[in-house]
Design an enzyme around this catalytic site. Structure first.
Site, PDB file in Angstrom:
ATOM      1  N   SER A   1      -4.584  10.467  -0.365  1.00 34.25           N
ATOM      2  CA  SER A   1      -4.843  11.566   0.558  1.00 34.25           C
ATOM      3  C   SER A   1      -3.917  12.739   0.235  1.00 34.25           C
ATOM      4  O   SER A   1      -3.924  13.238  -0.885  1.00 34.25           O
ATOM      5  CB  SER A   1      -4.696  11.056   1.994  1.00 34.25           C
ATOM      6  OG  SER A   1      -5.277  11.953   2.905  1.00 34.25           O
TER       7      SER A   1
ATOM      8  N   ASP B   1     -16.090   9.560   1.908  1.00 33.67           N
ATOM      9  CA  ASP B   1     -14.785   9.815   2.516  1.00 33.67           C
ATOM     10  C   ASP B   1     -14.892  10.922   3.561  1.00 33.67           C
ATOM     11  O   ASP B   1     -15.322  12.027   3.260  1.00 33.67           O
ATOM     12  CB  ASP B   1     -13.785  10.226   1.428  1.00 33.67           C
ATOM     13  CG  ASP B   1     -12.339  10.081   1.879  1.00 33.67           C
ATOM     14  OD1 ASP B   1     -12.031  10.546   3.000  1.00 33.67           O
ATOM     15  OD2 ASP B   1     -11.534   9.526   1.126  1.00 33.67           O
TER      16      ASP B   1
ATOM     17  N   HIS C   1     -11.924   6.234   4.112  1.00 39.74           N
ATOM     18  CA  HIS C   1     -10.934   7.131   3.512  1.00 39.74           C
ATOM     19  C   HIS C   1     -10.218   6.401   2.393  1.00 39.74           C
ATOM     20  O   HIS C   1      -9.460   5.465   2.626  1.00 39.74           O
ATOM     21  CB  HIS C   1      -9.943   7.574   4.586  1.00 39.74           C
ATOM     22  CG  HIS C   1      -9.000   8.651   4.145  1.00 39.74           C
ATOM     23  ND1 HIS C   1      -9.380   9.696   3.331  1.00 39.74           N
ATOM     24  CD2 HIS C   1      -7.682   8.837   4.406  1.00 39.74           C
ATOM     25  CE1 HIS C   1      -8.340  10.489   3.118  1.00 39.74           C
ATOM     26  NE2 HIS C   1      -7.298   9.988   3.756  1.00 39.74           N
TER      27      HIS C   1
END
Length: 530
Positions: free
Chosen positions: A243, A469, A499
């Site tokens: 991320s 995602d 995610h």
């Protein structure tokens, strides 16, 4: 209700704009004063504290997380009984003054199983920004255990996070009240209250952590990683960023391309988008995840939510949120579930397909007047433990985002942008659109419009994108690979949900990443895992 460690960890993998989206355009604070420049714009990226690079780390058994890191107990041993060890590393507060004040950065590691074939230390960053690597890595320890055959698994609390001079803003009672307020104002009075609340929060951050705010940006975190690489005794950086950690990894590669060993970027932030485009992209990403969730529910005979189609279920969710705006329902203890907290809870559960059943149950119960489960889901994303304490993940998120981004949105600009957000998502549009004002009035001027991640001369970097995602839309992986440069960014696609990809249940992704990290096998760019 008890929030599972897996859900808490998944929530912490939120990227830069989940709660604090950013956008365009002033170097002055909202009162017309001049804000302090971010330290990233005043120090050379090559500044190296030579004396600190030779420091010796004192590894000891890990304590339980402190309040800034979250709740819980000391990390349990890994399979085979391997213990987690913790330490602190000294780093300059200001790399422009490497001989000045130092800060302590909290570290954690689990030693490699095969000492004879050990490659080095594999450093993890789990995103946020604001996630405590020291608290999060043990939560995923078994998921990465295959990598421990040849690496020490290492993570850290980036500066401003957790035990690493954690940024402090508002107290727990004030945060409870803040999260209960309407985050999607509908009229001038609500807008005024929204702006005043934002000003009060920023004032708390400046009062409690003003001396550290100019120094918590991503460029300094990348410099910290290079210092950590040296202190750990590695000639090259071995890295796994997730991320926001992909942005950190890209910035590191730009600053130190010759020091990149093997690096994986999973759940990739798009480094080319300005703040408005990034926030809109994430709005579309959460809408896609909601589409997939409601489509799955509509196809099942046992779905608890009313509606025969995905659209009918989403219309019902919209009606539920509208009712909660007018009249919150009982939540946990004396706390109620408001519209904004319900939207936060929905977003939290969309991070992983494994939490879709909780989302279905929570929506059904909220409609019946029990908002406890949706509120617990919101708490997990807001960093609130069951005893009412908040970790510092959201305070750090604000501080790092606002130290990085130059862009500020006015109230008028925010209003003008909202129709595009609402078109992108009826559920999340206002929720993320109003977040454009998160850094308006911040006392530090940001370092960049978008981060430079070009890394000519770097070793290949594996960039992993997940088509489903919600938080870091799939297009970001292609953009990151291109910006890293030809022959550097190697793209791997996972056609899945949730995610991130490595922990998404795909044997193909895990085998490909493991072969790259453990044996140096670089896959063909464009490889797809179903």
């Amino acid at each position: 209700m008890r929030t599972s460690p897996a859900l808490r960890a998944a929530a912490l993998l939120a990227t830069v704009t989940v709660l604090l989206p950013l956008a365009a355009c002033s170097d002055e604070d909202d009162d017309g004063g001049t804000a302090t420049p971010s330290a990233a714009s005043t120090a050379s990226p090559t500044a190296t504290p030579k004396d600190l690079a030779s420091q010796k780390l004192d590894w000891k058994p890990c304590p339980a997380p402190n309040e800034a890191q979250g709740s819980g107990t000391s990390p349990s041993p890994l399979p085979g009984g391997a213990a987690w060890e913790c330490s602190f590393m000294d780093a300059p507060l200001d790399y422009g003054d490497p001989g000045g004040r130092t800060i302590e950065l909290a570290l954690i590691r689990a030693a490699a199983r095969n000492k004879e074939r050990r490659i080095g230390s594999l450093i993890f960053n789990f995103g946020g920004p604001g996630a405590s690597g020291v608290a999060t890595l043990p939560s995923f320890g078994t998921d990465y255990d295959a990598l421990r055959t040849r690496y020490d698994l290492v993570s850290f609390d980036p500066r401003g996070v957790g035990r690493s001079e954690g940024v402090e803003c508002s107290d727990d009672e004030t945060l409870d009240a803040r999260y209960e307020k309407d985050g999607t104002p509908d009229d001038s009075e609500e807008e005024k209250a929204f702006v005043e609340d934002q000003k009060a929060y920023i004032a708390d951050c400046e009062e409690n952590s003003g001396d550290e705010l100019p120094y918590v940006g991503t460029t300094n975190a990348a410099r910290d990683m290079d210092l950590l690489r040296q202190v750990l005794g590695d000639d090259k950086l071995y890295y796994f960023g997730i991320s926001y950690g992909t942005e950190l990894g890209g910035v590191y590669a730009h600053l130190y391309p010759k020091k990149v060993g093997r690096a994986v970027l999973d759940a990739v932030v798009d480094p080319t988008e300005d703040s408005l485009e990034s926030s809109l992209g994430q709005t579309e990403g959460f809408q896609l995840a909601l589409d997939n969730f409601t489509a799955d529910c509509a196809e099942r005979d046992d779905c608890k939510l009313p509606g025969a189609t995905s659209k009918e279920i989403q219309d019902w969710i919209g009606d539920l949120l509208a009712k909660l705006e007018k009249k919150p329902v009982p939540g946990l203890g004396e706390r109620e579930l408001t519209e904004t907290q319900a939207t936060t809870g929905i977003a939290s559960a969309l991070y992983s397909k494994e939490t879709w059943p909780l989302l279905e149950q929570g929506l059904d119960e909220a409609d019946a007047g029990n908002g406890g489960l949706l509120l617990a889901l919101a708490d997990s994303l807001n960093g609130r433990s069951e005893d009412g304490r908040y970790d510092n993940s959201n305070a750090a998120n604000a501080a790092i985002n606002c130290a990085d981004s130059k862009q500020r949105y006015t109230l008028e600009e925010t209003r003008k942008a909202l129709p595009r957000f609402r078109e992108a998502s009826p559920v999340f549009g206002d929720y993320l659109g109003w977040g454009l004002m998160a850094c308006t009035g911040w006392p530090v001027v940001g370092a960049w419009d978008t981060p430079d991640v070009s890394a000519p001369g770097s070793a290949p970097i594996l960039v992993v994108g997940n088509t489903g995602d919600p938080a870091t839309p799939y297009a970001g992986a292609k953009a990151m690979a291109a910006q890293l440069g030809k022959g550097v960014g190697i793209e791997l696609t996972y056609k899945g949900e949730g995610h991130g990809a490595y922990n998404g249940g795909s044997t193909c992704v895990q085998r490909t990443v493991d072969a790259y990290l453990l044996a140096g096998k670089v896959p063909k760019s464009g490889t797809v895992c179903e």
